[in-house]
Design an enzyme around this catalytic site. Structure first.
Site, PDB file in Angstrom:
ATOM      1  N   GLU A 152       0.860  -1.184   0.000  1.00 41.69           N
ATOM      2  CA  GLU A 152       0.000   0.000   0.000  1.00 41.69           C
ATOM      3  C   GLU A 152       0.898   1.236   0.000  1.00 41.69           C
ATOM      4  OE1 GLU A 152      -3.503  -0.373   2.116  1.00 41.69           O
ATOM      5  OE2 GLU A 152      -3.883   1.773   2.333  1.00 41.69           O
ATOM      6  N   ARG A 153       0.676   2.097  -0.977  1.00 36.41           N
ATOM      7  CA  ARG A 153       1.488   3.318  -1.155  1.00 36.41           C
ATOM      8  C   ARG A 153       2.965   2.984  -1.354  1.00 36.41           C
ATOM      9  NH1 ARG A 153      -3.111   5.310  -2.586  1.00 36.41           N
ATOM     10  NH2 ARG A 153      -4.620   5.312  -0.910  1.00 36.41           N
ATOM     11  N   GLU A 164     -11.039   4.495   8.636  1.00 36.72           N
ATOM     12  CA  GLU A 164     -11.130   4.083   7.239  1.00 36.72           C
ATOM     13  C   GLU A 164     -11.607   2.641   7.108  1.00 36.72           C
ATOM     14  OE1 GLU A 164      -7.206   5.123   5.680  1.00 36.72           O
ATOM     15  OE2 GLU A 164      -7.941   7.146   5.265  1.00 36.72           O
ATOM     16  N   ARG A 198      -2.621   3.729  16.815  1.00 34.69           N
ATOM     17  CA  ARG A 198      -2.566   4.905  15.938  1.00 34.69           C
ATOM     18  C   ARG A 198      -3.692   5.901  16.224  1.00 34.69           C
ATOM     19  NH1 ARG A 198      -2.929   4.094  10.291  1.00 34.69           N
ATOM     20  NH2 ARG A 198      -1.163   5.366   9.683  1.00 34.69           N
ATOM     21  N   ARG A 242     -12.346  17.255   9.656  1.00 36.52           N
ATOM     22  CA  ARG A 242     -11.476  16.088   9.867  1.00 36.52           C
ATOM     23  C   ARG A 242     -10.234  16.453  10.678  1.00 36.52           C
ATOM     24  NH1 ARG A 242      -8.724  12.749   4.888  1.00 36.52           N
ATOM     25  NH2 ARG A 242      -7.040  11.801   6.080  1.00 36.52           N
ATOM     26  N   LYS A 250       0.396  10.936  13.354  1.00 35.41           N
ATOM     27  CA  LYS A 250       1.012  11.442  12.118  1.00 35.41           C
ATOM     28  C   LYS A 250       1.511  12.860  12.337  1.00 35.41           C
ATOM     29  CE  LYS A 250      -1.453   8.619   8.741  1.00 35.41           C
ATOM     30  NZ  LYS A 250      -2.213   8.559   7.488  1.00 35.41           N
ATOM     31  N   ASP A 282      -3.089  14.374   6.644  1.00 36.26           N
ATOM     32  CA  ASP A 282      -2.551  13.106   6.143  1.00 36.26           C
ATOM     33  C   ASP A 282      -1.277  13.280   5.329  1.00 36.26           C
ATOM     34  OD1 ASP A 282      -2.265  10.495   5.532  1.00 36.26           O
ATOM     35  OD2 ASP A 282      -4.112  10.289   4.378  1.00 36.26           O
ATOM     36  N   GLU A 305       4.734   9.623  13.698  1.00 32.19           N
ATOM     37  CA  GLU A 305       4.641   8.841  12.454  1.00 32.19           C
ATOM     38  C   GLU A 305       4.897   9.771  11.277  1.00 32.19           C
ATOM     39  OE1 GLU A 305       1.343   5.997  11.979  1.00 32.19           O
ATOM     40  OE2 GLU A 305       1.216   6.536   9.863  1.00 32.19           O
ATOM     41  N   GLU A 362       3.777   9.255  -0.806  1.00 31.68           N
ATOM     42  CA  GLU A 362       2.409   9.117  -1.325  1.00 31.68           C
ATOM     43  C   GLU A 362       1.879  10.420  -1.921  1.00 31.68           C
ATOM     44  OE1 GLU A 362      -0.335   7.744   1.644  1.00 31.68           O
ATOM     45  OE2 GLU A 362      -2.070   7.979   0.337  1.00 31.68           O
ATOM     46  N   HIS A 369      -4.484  18.382   0.116  1.00 29.27           N
ATOM     47  CA  HIS A 369      -5.437  17.332  -0.229  1.00 29.27           C
ATOM     48  C   HIS A 369      -6.199  17.641  -1.521  1.00 29.27           C
ATOM     49  CE1 HIS A 369      -8.078  13.915   0.408  1.00 29.27           C
ATOM     50  NE2 HIS A 369      -7.433  13.624   1.509  1.00 29.27           N
TER      51      HIS A 369
HETATM   52  C1  BDP Z   1      -3.497   7.314   3.958  1.00 28.39           C
HETATM   53  C2  BDP Z   1      -3.261   6.313   2.882  1.00 28.39           C
HETATM   54  C3  BDP Z   1      -3.902   4.990   3.171  1.00 28.39           C
HETATM   55  C4  BDP Z   1      -3.501   4.517   4.558  1.00 28.39           C
HETATM   56  C5  BDP Z   1      -3.854   5.584   5.570  1.00 28.39           C
HETATM   57  C6  BDP Z   1      -3.341   5.255   6.968  1.00 28.39           C
HETATM   58  O1  BDP Z   1      -3.771   6.821   1.661  1.00 28.39           O
HETATM   59  O2  BDP Z   1      -3.494   4.092   2.183  1.00 28.39           O
HETATM   60  O3  BDP Z   1      -4.113   3.330   4.871  1.00 28.39           O
HETATM   61  O4  BDP Z   1      -3.245   6.793   5.218  1.00 28.39           O
HETATM   62  O5  BDP Z   1      -2.378   5.873   7.377  1.00 28.39           O
HETATM   63  O6  BDP Z   1      -2.574   8.321   3.763  1.00 28.39           O
HETATM   64  O7  BDP Z   1      -3.900   4.404   7.641  1.00 28.39           O
END
Ligand code: BDP
Length: 718
Positions: free
Chosen positions: A185-186, A309, A342, A354, A378, A383, A405, A411, A539
Site C-alpha cells: 500500500e502506497r 477508514e 494509531r 477532519r 502522524k 494526512d 509517524e 504518497e 489534499h
Molecule cells: C493514507 C493512505 C492509506 C492509509 C492511511 C493510513 O492513503 O493508504 O491506509 O493513510 O495511514 O494516507 O492508515
C-alpha cells in the site's frame, strides 16, 4: 583484451564510468584516497571483540566487507584479551572489561545506556594508536562500528575521537504497509521485500542487507505488515515465517512487530465478538501473545489501526480506543511487549472538520492508557501532505507517550518519480513549538519524552522500500530512508548534514558534486510545495492512487475525501476557514502556538489557506494579490524543476553513468508532472478567481477539460 584490461582497471579503481544500480545504498565502501587510508589503517589491522557479544557476527561481517574495500587491508579479529597491548580497535561490551587505553572510562560507559556507545581514540602504554568502543550492549557496539565506518566514508579524522553517542529516541521504527500478497500500500518500489511464500525456508540475501542498512542508521524495529491488517499473519504458519525474519534481524538489533487486526478473535478464533472487555476475547489475545513470544522471545509488539477508514476497532462495541489498546497491552505485558495505537482516526458519520477528529477522540483519553501503550500520531492532522502544521495532539496529551509517524514513502509528495528530500519536512515538524509547557516545548521534546518525562518514546516512518533493485524506486528516495534513521537517533542534526553524509557515501566526495547536489536536495521540498500545494493548500490530489492533481473532485461518498472539502474555492476566495468563525480547529493549538496563524492578514503564508478562506484580491507580503501570488508560486515551483535539471546535467562526469541517466530521466518526468500540477490547478482555480494568469508566464496549452479527463487505472501503490 586491451578493452577487458581497461574495464578491469576502471573497476579496480572504482571509477565513475562503472555503472551502478544503487543496490549498495549508502554502504558502498569505495576505496578512500591513499592519505586517508594510511591514517585509518593502524586502527583496523587488529580488531578485538569481547567474547559473548551477540552482534559479533554482524560486526565482523560488516568490518570484513568494509575495511578491505575502504582501506585495502584485511583486518584480523581476536577475541582473546591477550591481544591487549597492541594497536587496533577494541570493542567492549562489559563495564568491568579491560579497555586498551589507560584511562578510566567507567563514568562515560555508564552514560551509554542500553544502546549508546562511547568511542575513544588514544595511545596505549606503548604509545600505539588505539581505538576503543565502550558500550553496555552488543547493540551499542554495533552502532559504534557503523558510526566509525560512516566517519571514514566521510573522511573525518578519528585520531582525536572522544565521542559519546546515545540515541535520543528509544524506538526507531519502520512501518511497512506490506500485504501478504506482496503488494505494498502506497509502495512505489516494486513488491514487498517479504516473500511470504518462500519463507521460512528461504532467506533472501536482501533480508540481511536490509538489516545491515537499518542498523547502520540506528533503526531498531520493523513493523512487517500493513496497518490495514490481515489476521492471517497471526496464524501458526505465518508466525513461523515472521520468526525466520526475526532471527535474521536480531543480530542487527532489530525487533519485529506486527499489525494486529482487531477482529482477529472473530475471524481466526471463531469467537462471536472482538469486544475488548469480553473475557474470551482477552484470553484469545493472551494466548496469541504467548504463542508469538514462544517463537520470538524479543517480539516488539503490535501496531494497531482501529476504527479508521473501515478498520474494525473497540468503538464497534461502544468501547474507547483506550479499552482496545489496554486489552492488547495486557496480553503482551508479561513479555515486555508494547502496543502502538494509531491516532489516525476520522469517521464518515462525523461532520466535524477532519482536522479536529483525532484530537477530539484522544485528548479525553489522556492518562487512561497502560504504561506499555504508545499513541502514534502522524506529523500533521490531515494526512502526510506536502506541508501541514504540526498535529495538535503533540503537546496535548502529556500523560501519554506519543510516537511520531512520518511517511517516508512519498504518497503525496511525488511518489517515486520525483526527487524530494524529506529531511527538511521532518525537521520543520520536529522543531515546531507546541508551547504546551512554555516556549521551547518543541514537538521533538514531546516525542523524545523529555518534556513530560516519558521513558517510552519513539519515531516511525512509513517505509518506501520494495524489491526494486535500488530498494526505493527513485535513486534519491534512499536519502529519505537514511534521513528517518539519522533523525530518530538524533533529531538535532541538520538536514544539510544528513544530505551531505548520504551523498558522500552513496555517490562521491567530489566537492563540486556535493555542493550542487546537496543544494538540489535541500531546496527540493519547498520547490515541490510550490508546484503542488502552495500557501497552505492541501489534499487536492487525484482520487484513490493520489497521483497528480484533481482539485475539482467533488463526487466521492465521504465529504472529507473530496478535494473541494479542503480548498473551498468560490467566487470570493479560497482556503479552509479553521478559525473561530469557521471550524475552529485552530483552537486545538496552544494560544501561543496559534498566534502566528490566527490573523489572516499576518498569518505565516506557508499556512495561509490551511487556516483561512482568503479573498482572491487580498494583498500578501510580496505586494501581490492572492491570485497573482498563487500563480507566481506555481510557476516558480515548476521553473525550479528546470533548474534542478540544469544543475544535475552538469554532474555527468562526476556520477556513474547508470544513476546519472536514471536521475536525469526522472527529473524530466518531474518537470512534466510539475507543469501538470501547475496548469491543472491554476486553470481550475481560475474558474473561481476569474482573473488571468499574469502576462509574462507561459500560458497553459491544454484545457482544464483535458486534465480532468486524465485517468491512471494502474497507478502504483493503490
Ligand atoms: C493514507 C493512505 C492509506 C492509509 C492511511 C493510513 O492513503 O493508504 O491506509 O493513510 O495511514 O494516507 O492508515
Amino acid at each position: 583484451m586491451k578493452k577487458l584490461l581497461l574495464a578491469t582497471l576502471l573497476l579496480v579503481n572504482g571509477l565513475l564510468a562503472v555503472a551502478e544500480n544503487g543496490y549498495e545504498l549508502w554502504l558502498r565502501y569505495r576505496p578512500l584516497p591513499l592519505a586517508s587510508q594510511q591514517a585509518y589503517r593502524p586502527y583496523f589491522r587488529k580488531i578485538f571483540i569481547q567474547p559473548g557479544n551477540a552482534s559479533a557476527t554482524a560486526i565482523k561481517n560488516e568490518l570484513s566487507i568494509a575495511i578491505p574495500a575502504l582501506l585495502g587491508i584485511q583486518p584480523v579479529f581476536y577475541s582473546d584479551a591477550a591481544m591487549a597491548g597492541n594497536s587496533g580497535l577494541y570493542i567492549n561490551t562489559d563495564a568491568g572489561f579491560h579497555t586498551a587505553i589507560t584511562q578510566n572510562n567507567n563514568t562515560r560507559l555508564k552514560e551509554t545506556g542500553t544502546e549508546g556507545f562511547y568511542l575513544y581514540a588514544g595511545k596505549n602504554k606503548k604509545q600505539q594508536a588505539v581505538l576503543s568502543i565502550l558500550s553496555q550492549s552488543d547493540k551499542g557496539s554495533l552502532y559504534a562500528v557503523f558510526h566509525l565506518l560512516r566517519m571514514m566514508q566521510n573522511q573525518q579524522a578519528i585520531q582525536q575521537l572522544n565521542l559519546l553517542s546515545v540515541p535520543k529516541l528509544q524506538l526507531r521504527l519502520l512501518n511497512h504497509w506490506d500485504n501478504l500478497n506482496r503488494s505494498v500500500e502506497r509502495g512505489y518500489a516494486g513488491l514487498s521485500l517479504w516473500n511470504w511464500h518462500t519463507l521460512p525456508g528461504y532467506i533472501d540475501q536482501r533480508y540481511i542487507d536490509y538489516a545491515r542498512a537499518n542498523a547502520s542508521i540506528g533503526i531498531n524495529g520493523t513493523v512487517l505488515t500493513n496497518v490495514n491488517a490481515n489476521a492471517t499473519v497471526l496464524t501458526a504458519p505465518y508466525l513461523l515465517k515472521v520468526k525466520a525474519l526475526a532471527d535474521v534481524f536480531r543480530p542487527y538489533g532489530i525487533k519485529v512487530y506486527l499489525t494486529a487486526r482487531f477482529s482477529a478473535p472473530i475471524e481466526m478464533g471463531g469467537l462471536k465478538t472482538a469486544d475488548p472487555l469480553d473475557p474470551d476475547v482477552k484470553d484469545w489475545w493472551k494466548q496469541k501473545a504467548n504463542e508469538i513470544y514462544s517463537l520470538i522471545p524479543d517480539f516488539g509488539g503490535f501496531l494497531v489501526k482501529a476504527n479508521s477508514e473501515g478498520q474494525p476497532g473497540p468503538q464497534d462495541y461502544k468501547r474507547t480506543h483506550a479499552d482496545g489498546a489496554n486489552m492488547l497491552a495486557d496480553a503482551v505485558q508479561p513479555h515486555k511487549g508494547i502496543v502502538i495505537w494509531r491516532a489516525f482516526v476520522y469517521a464518515a458519520e462525523n461532520p466535524v472538520d477532519r482536522h479536529k477528529q483525532a484530537y477530539d477522540d484522544f485528548v479525553p483519553l489522556d492518562g487512561q492508557f497502560r504504561n506499555n501503550v504508545m499513541v502514534q500520531v502522524k506529523n500533521g492532522a490531515i494526512d502526510f501532505m506536502p506541508r501541514e502544521p504540526f498535529h495538535p495532539l503533540f503537546g496535548a496529551m502529556p500523560r501519554t507517550p506519543l510516537m511520531m509517524e512520518f511517511q517516508v514513502t512519498q504518497e503525496y509528495l511525488g511518489q517515486a518519480t520525483q526527487l524530494v528530500f524529506l529531511a527538511p519536512l521532518f525537521k520543520e515538524v520536529l522543531d515546531a513549538d507546541t508551547y504546551s509547557k512554555g516556549k521551547g516545548s518543541t514537538v521533538a521534546k514531546v516525542i523524545d519524552g523529555s518534556l513530560d518525562q516519558h521513558t517510552l518514546n519513539g519515531m516511525a516512518g512509513v517505509s518506501n522500500i520494495g524489491n526494486d533493485i535500488n530498494w526505493c524506486g527513485h535513486p534519491f528516495a534512499q536519502a529519505n530512508w537514511y534521513a528517518l534513521g539519522r533523525l530518530a537517533w538524533d533529531h538535532s542534526i541538520s538536514s544539510e548534514q544528513i544530505a551531505e553524509e548520504w551523498l558522500r557515501m552513496s555517490y562521491s566526495a567530489d566537492p563540486s558534486f556535493i555542493h550542487t547536489t546537496k543544494n538540489i536536495m535541500l531546496r527540493s521540498r519547498e520547490i515541490m510545495v510550490n508546484y503542488m500545494n502552495p500557501l497552505g493548500l492541501h489534499h487536492i490530489m487525484g482520487t484513490g492512487h493520489h497521483y497528480g492533481p484533481a482539485p475539482w473532485v467533488s463526487n466521492l461518498n465521504r465529504p472529507e475525501w473530496n478535494p473541494v472539502y479542503y480548498h473551498k474555492a468560490d467566487s470570493l476566495g479560497i482556503g479552509f476557514n479553521r478559525t473561530a468563525s469557521g471550524s475552529n480547529a485552530i483552537s486545538q493549538y496552544h494560544p501561543e502556538a496559534r498566534k502566528a496563524w490566527e490573523n489572516p492578514t499576518t498569518c505565516d503564508e506557508k499556512y495561509l489557506l490551511w487556516f483561512h478562506h482568503v479573498s482572491w484580491n487580498q494583498k500578501l507580503s510580496s505586494g501581490n494579490s492572492l491570485w497573482n501570488e498563487l500563480c507566481k508560486r506555481y510557476y516558480n515551483g515548476a521553473d525550479s524543476v528546470k533548474w534542478m535539471i540544469r544543475e544535475w546535467s552538469q554532474q555527468e562526469k562526476r556520477v556513474d553513468a547508470q544513476r546519472f541517466k536514471a536521475v536525469s530521466m526522472l527529473l524530466n518526468i518531474q518537470w512534466e508532472e510539475a507543469k501538470w500540477w501547475r496548469n491543472a490547478c491554476l486553470l481550475y482555480f481560475q474558474t473561481f478567481s476569474r482573473q488571468p494568469i499574469p502576462a509574462g508566464y507561459e500560458q497553459p496549452e491544454l484545457t482544464l477539460d483535458y486534465y480532468k479527463k486524465l485517468r491512471f487505472p494502474y497507478a502504483p501503490g493503490n
